[in-house]
Design a protein around this motif. Structure first.
Motif, PDB file in Angstrom:
ATOM      1  N   ASN A   1      -6.130  -2.326  -6.048  1.00 32.50           N
ATOM      2  CA  ASN A   1      -4.745  -2.089  -6.119  1.00 32.50           C
ATOM      3  C   ASN A   1      -3.943  -3.297  -5.566  1.00 32.50           C
ATOM      4  O   ASN A   1      -2.890  -3.835  -6.144  1.00 32.50           O
ATOM      5  CB  ASN A   1      -4.346  -0.720  -5.832  1.00 32.50           C
ATOM      6  CG  ASN A   1      -4.932   0.250  -6.636  1.00 32.50           C
ATOM      7  OD1 ASN A   1      -5.455   1.284  -6.140  1.00 32.50           O
ATOM      8  ND2 ASN A   1      -5.351   0.101  -7.966  1.00 32.50           N
TER       9      ASN A   1
ATOM     10  N   ASP B   1      -4.793   6.929  -2.680  1.00 29.43           N
ATOM     11  CA  ASP B   1      -4.895   6.029  -1.795  1.00 29.43           C
ATOM     12  C   ASP B   1      -4.770   4.519  -2.549  1.00 29.43           C
ATOM     13  O   ASP B   1      -5.439   4.605  -3.743  1.00 29.43           O
ATOM     14  CB  ASP B   1      -6.214   6.119  -1.043  1.00 29.43           C
ATOM     15  CG  ASP B   1      -6.350   7.304  -0.227  1.00 29.43           C
ATOM     16  OD1 ASP B   1      -5.212   7.951   0.405  1.00 29.43           O
ATOM     17  OD2 ASP B   1      -7.591   8.081  -0.105  1.00 29.43           O
TER      18      ASP B   1
ATOM     19  N   ARG C   1     -12.363  -8.298   0.788  1.00 31.10           N
ATOM     20  CA  ARG C   1     -13.404  -8.029  -0.269  1.00 31.10           C
ATOM     21  C   ARG C   1     -14.675  -8.577  -0.220  1.00 31.10           C
ATOM     22  O   ARG C   1     -15.706  -7.785  -0.697  1.00 31.10           O
ATOM     23  CB  ARG C   1     -12.444  -8.210  -1.631  1.00 31.10           C
ATOM     24  CG  ARG C   1     -13.240  -7.784  -2.977  1.00 31.10           C
ATOM     25  CD  ARG C   1     -13.410  -6.256  -2.765  1.00 31.10           C
ATOM     26  NE  ARG C   1     -14.258  -5.842  -3.942  1.00 31.10           N
ATOM     27  CZ  ARG C   1     -14.659  -4.471  -4.237  1.00 31.10           C
ATOM     28  NH1 ARG C   1     -14.610  -3.561  -3.402  1.00 31.10           N
ATOM     29  NH2 ARG C   1     -15.364  -4.304  -5.323  1.00 31.10           N
TER      30      ARG C   1
ATOM     31  N   SER D   1       0.819  -1.053  -0.010  1.00 37.52           N
ATOM     32  CA  SER D   1       0.163  -0.074  -0.093  1.00 37.52           C
ATOM     33  C   SER D   1       0.898   1.335   0.063  1.00 37.52           C
ATOM     34  O   SER D   1       0.694   2.150  -0.740  1.00 37.52           O
ATOM     35  CB  SER D   1      -1.034   0.070   1.129  1.00 37.52           C
ATOM     36  OG  SER D   1      -0.326   0.005   2.458  1.00 37.52           O
TER      37      SER D   1
ATOM     38  N   ASN E   1      -6.436  10.559  -6.637  1.00 31.94           N
ATOM     39  CA  ASN E   1      -6.620   9.754  -5.577  1.00 31.94           C
ATOM     40  C   ASN E   1      -5.234   8.800  -5.266  1.00 31.94           C
ATOM     41  O   ASN E   1      -5.125   7.880  -6.264  1.00 31.94           O
ATOM     42  CB  ASN E   1      -7.841   8.996  -5.680  1.00 31.94           C
ATOM     43  CG  ASN E   1      -8.127   8.302  -4.572  1.00 31.94           C
ATOM     44  OD1 ASN E   1      -7.781   8.512  -3.457  1.00 31.94           O
ATOM     45  ND2 ASN E   1      -9.226   7.099  -4.555  1.00 31.94           N
TER      46      ASN E   1
ATOM     47  N   THR F   1      -6.386   0.962  -2.922  1.00 32.90           N
ATOM     48  CA  THR F   1      -7.386   0.508  -2.906  1.00 32.90           C
ATOM     49  C   THR F   1      -7.465  -0.952  -2.859  1.00 32.90           C
ATOM     50  O   THR F   1      -6.163  -1.727  -2.814  1.00 32.90           O
ATOM     51  CB  THR F   1      -8.384   0.904  -4.058  1.00 32.90           C
ATOM     52  OG1 THR F   1      -7.745   0.296  -5.268  1.00 32.90           O
ATOM     53  CG2 THR F   1      -8.650   2.457  -4.105  1.00 32.90           C
ATOM     54  N   GLU F   2      -8.351  -1.555  -2.636  1.00 31.61           N
ATOM     55  CA  GLU F   2      -8.287  -3.305  -2.405  1.00 31.61           C
ATOM     56  C   GLU F   2      -7.858  -3.723  -3.784  1.00 31.61           C
ATOM     57  O   GLU F   2      -7.413  -4.737  -3.788  1.00 31.61           O
ATOM     58  CB  GLU F   2      -9.631  -3.645  -1.871  1.00 31.61           C
ATOM     59  CG  GLU F   2      -9.822  -3.283  -0.336  1.00 31.61           C
ATOM     60  CD  GLU F   2     -11.373  -3.730  -0.057  1.00 31.61           C
ATOM     61  OE1 GLU F   2     -12.158  -4.339  -0.834  1.00 31.61           O
ATOM     62  OE2 GLU F   2     -11.691  -3.647   1.353  1.00 31.61           O
TER      63      GLU F   2
END
Length: 319
Positions: A115, A110, A202, A94, A108, A112-113
């Motif tokens: 990614n 951040d 997820r 991350s 953005n 993400t899941e």
């Protein structure tokens, strides 16, 4: 073969067993002694990782009992270790994804899941392909067999048809290869654990979103009227309007009686037409003649409605 040897050399079963044990002690395994430190360490790793190739197994009662106790303690600790390493890998991934998005000037940044799933998937594929190249080189397997071995190992299936470190006395003479094999198993399982952790998270998020959506839609569904409920309310209103006429009528059969009407029936028919007109607000010309006004006697509509006028009123109202 055993019977042929016993007959050819005229030896007993006990003598054959003694010869067999002597040969096995002289040549314990084609990879070398399995229960030296390197072989025992490899066996312990395979047990803890729940792979279970079956290439070597304890033979004594004490060895079997210790193996069971070791598995009871070692497998849960191994799962915790793989899970912890997988979480650290996800954290590192991350951070790297965030920095990469910053460099590429994403709006953005951040991670993400999706990614993280892509990152762990790429890392898992890289480990399997590199490991397959290594095993193909050392074990003299073709690349597909090596790829197959890596997949079966990291998914902890462990068929045992392909097992590394079992040829050329690798356990005794190739310590570097032994170390790389152990690192492949431990690090590969940690990466797979990271991927499984992300997949579970997820699925949990999707389940929570579905539950939240259902909770938001539940108040609105309280005011929804189904077709059956609407027909029931219409039938109740029409039955109330027509009840003064046909509540006191005698029962008639539903097979052939509706095709023949007496003078009394004709009078009652006119009254019902008048009530029907006032109920559904249609002109006299919209009301059908005496015979066609009733549903066909071949239909089973009478099994549902007590009176054909109620059925026709509902049918006209729905149009």
């Amino acid at each position: 073969m055993k019977k042929d040897l016993l007959k050819k050399y005229n030896i007993s079963d006990d003598e054959f067993k003694f010869i067999e044990e002597t040969i096995m002690e002289a040549f314990p395994h084609h990879a070398g002694p399995q229960w030296k430190f390197a072989g025992a360490f490899y066996f312990a790793t395979v047990v803890m990782a729940m792979i279970g190739y079956g290439h070597s197994t304890p033979a004594t009662v004490a060895g079997k009992a210790f193996c069971m106790l070791y598995a009871i303690v070692g497998i849960p600790l191994g799962l915790v270790m793989f899970q912890s390493i997988g979480e650290r890998l996800n954290k590192v991934a991350s951070i790297l994804i965030k920095k990469l998005k910053t460099v590429l000037r994403f709006n953005n940044t951040d991670a993400t899941e999706v990614n993280l799933l892509l990152a762990t998937g790429v890392l898992s594929s890289l480990i399997i392909t590199v490991g397959a190249a290594m095993f193909s080189q050392y074990e003299q397997w073709n690349y597909f067999d090596s790829l197959y071995y890596c997949y079966i190992t990291l998914t902890t299936i462990g068929f045992g048809d392909f097992v590394a470190l079992q040829s050329g006395k690798a356990l005794q003479e190739k310590p570097g290869y032994v170390a790389m094999s152990l690192v492949f198993i431990l690090f590969g399982l940690a990466v797979v654990a990271a991927s499984m952790n992300l997949l579970v998270l997820r699925f949990m998020m999707l389940n929570m979103e579905d539950t939240k959506r259902d909770e938001e839609m539940f108040p609105a569904s309280q005011h929804v009227v189904t077709l059956e409920e609407e027909l029931g309310m219409k039938r109740l209103s029409y039955s109330t309007a027509l009840g003064s006429i046909y509540d006191d009528q005698p029962s008639v059969c539903s097979c052939t009686c509706y095709g023949r009407h007496s003078h009394k029936d004709a009078f009652q028919l006119d009254e019902r037409k008048a009530v029907y007109q006032s109920t559904v607000s249609v002109s006299t010309t919209d009301v059908l003649d005496d015979h066609s006004f009733f549903p066909s006697k071949d239909t089973d509509i009478y099994a549902t409605f007590d009176d054909p006028y109620a059925y026709y009123a509902i049918k006209r109202a729905s149009i």
